[in-house]
Write a protein that holds these residues in place. Structure first.
Motif, short mmCIF file in Angstrom:
data_model
loop_
_atom_site.label_atom_id
_atom_site.label_comp_id
_atom_site.label_asym_id
_atom_site.label_seq_id
_atom_site.Cartn_x
_atom_site.Cartn_y
_atom_site.Cartn_z
N PHE A 126 0.81 -1.21 0.00
CA PHE A 126 0.00 0.00 0.00
C PHE A 126 0.85 1.27 0.00
CE2 PHE A 126 -2.87 -3.24 1.57
CZ PHE A 126 -4.06 -2.94 0.92
N ASP A 128 2.83 2.63 2.07
CA ASP A 128 2.61 3.42 3.27
C ASP A 128 3.77 3.17 4.24
OD1 ASP A 128 1.63 4.96 5.27
OD2 ASP A 128 0.00 3.62 5.84
N GLY A 132 0.18 1.59 7.42
CA GLY A 132 -1.28 1.63 7.34
C GLY A 132 -1.94 2.73 8.12
N SER A 134 -1.49 5.88 7.79
CA SER A 134 -1.83 7.01 6.91
C SER A 134 -3.23 6.84 6.34
CB SER A 134 -0.81 7.13 5.78
OG SER A 134 0.46 7.38 6.30
N TYR A 135 -3.63 5.63 6.03
CA TYR A 135 -5.00 5.38 5.57
C TYR A 135 -6.01 5.61 6.69
CZ TYR A 135 -3.10 3.31 1.33
OH TYR A 135 -2.46 3.11 0.14
N GLN A 138 -7.29 9.19 7.02
CA GLN A 138 -8.28 9.68 6.05
C GLN A 138 -9.69 9.69 6.63
OE1 GLN A 138 -7.90 7.30 2.57
NE2 GLN A 138 -6.01 8.28 1.91
N THR A 145 -8.53 14.96 0.87
CA THR A 145 -7.80 13.77 1.28
C THR A 145 -7.04 13.18 0.11
OG1 THR A 145 -9.75 12.42 0.84
CG2 THR A 145 -9.43 13.23 3.10
N SER A 147 -4.69 9.81 -0.86
CA SER A 147 -4.27 8.48 -0.44
C SER A 147 -2.75 8.36 -0.53
CB SER A 147 -4.94 7.43 -1.32
OG SER A 147 -4.45 6.14 -1.01
N PRO A 148 -2.11 7.64 0.38
CA PRO A 148 -0.66 7.45 0.29
C PRO A 148 -0.24 6.78 -1.01
CG PRO A 148 -1.44 6.83 2.46
CD PRO A 148 -2.66 7.08 1.63
#
Length: 197
Positions: A126, A128, A132, A134-135, A138, A145, A147-148
């Protein structure tokens, strides 16, 4: 608790600096005192006897005042004492039956290992670096926003172009410049509209 007894070293009677010491502290008097300690059971009741005459008898001429010796002589006595510490220290008696050694892998927790593999896979697939989290951010930030995974191209395109590895992302800077021109155009139009009002 181990007890160590230091027997007085050899006395250099000739080197004693007064007649009183030569009469009362000569080697014969000190030897009588050593024998008295042995008769009274002092030497047999201790854990170790550091026998002073054993390492000073041959070096008695080096005693400058009849009692004290150079540091090298005392270092020899200290070495004898340190060599005896391996059997003076009390060690616990443990039988081989009481000694329990766990088998390899028996102390491991498989679920924790599986959790670490999942966290590593989230970070890899992902894109990141925060594994995870960073998600997760959101859900709390709703405006603009990003997404990474979408930041991957912006982060690595300059590096890939510099290394000439990929030609896939060459259009990304052009798109950003077009977007910049659009924002400049909208900024001018908004300012012109404000002037007309």
């Amino acid at each position: 608790m181990p007890v160590i007894w230091f027997s007085p070293p050899t006395i250099n009677t000739i080197a004693l600096n007064s007649d009183e010491k030569r009469a009362q502290m000569n080697e014969e008097s000190i030897e009588e005192m050593r024998q008295m300690y042995e008769k009274l059971g002092v030497t047999s009741s201790v854990s170790f006897v550091l026998n002073g005459p054993s390492f000073t008898r041959e070096r008695v001429a080096e005693s400058f005042d009849g009692v004290h010796y150079p540091a090298a002589i005392y270092n020899a006595g200290a070495q004898i004492l340190l060599n005896a510490l391996d059997w003076l220290m009390v060690s616990p008696n443990r039988d081989e039956e009481d000694l329990y050694l766990p088998k390899p892998g028996s102390l491991g927790i498989p679920y924790l290992g599986l959790m670490m593999i999942c966290i590593a896979l989230i970070g890899l697939f992902f894109f990141d670096g925060y594994l995870g989290f960073s998600y997760l951010a959101q859900f709390f930030v709703t405006n603009d926003t990003v997404s990474p995974g979408e930041l991957y191209e912006d982060a690595f395109t300059p590096i890939l172009k510099r290394l000439k590895i990929s030609q896939k992302y060459e259009k990304a800077p052009q798109e950003s410049s077009d977007n910049h021109e659009i924002t400049e155009f909208t900024g001018r139009s908004s300012s012109s509209l404000s002037k007309r009002r």
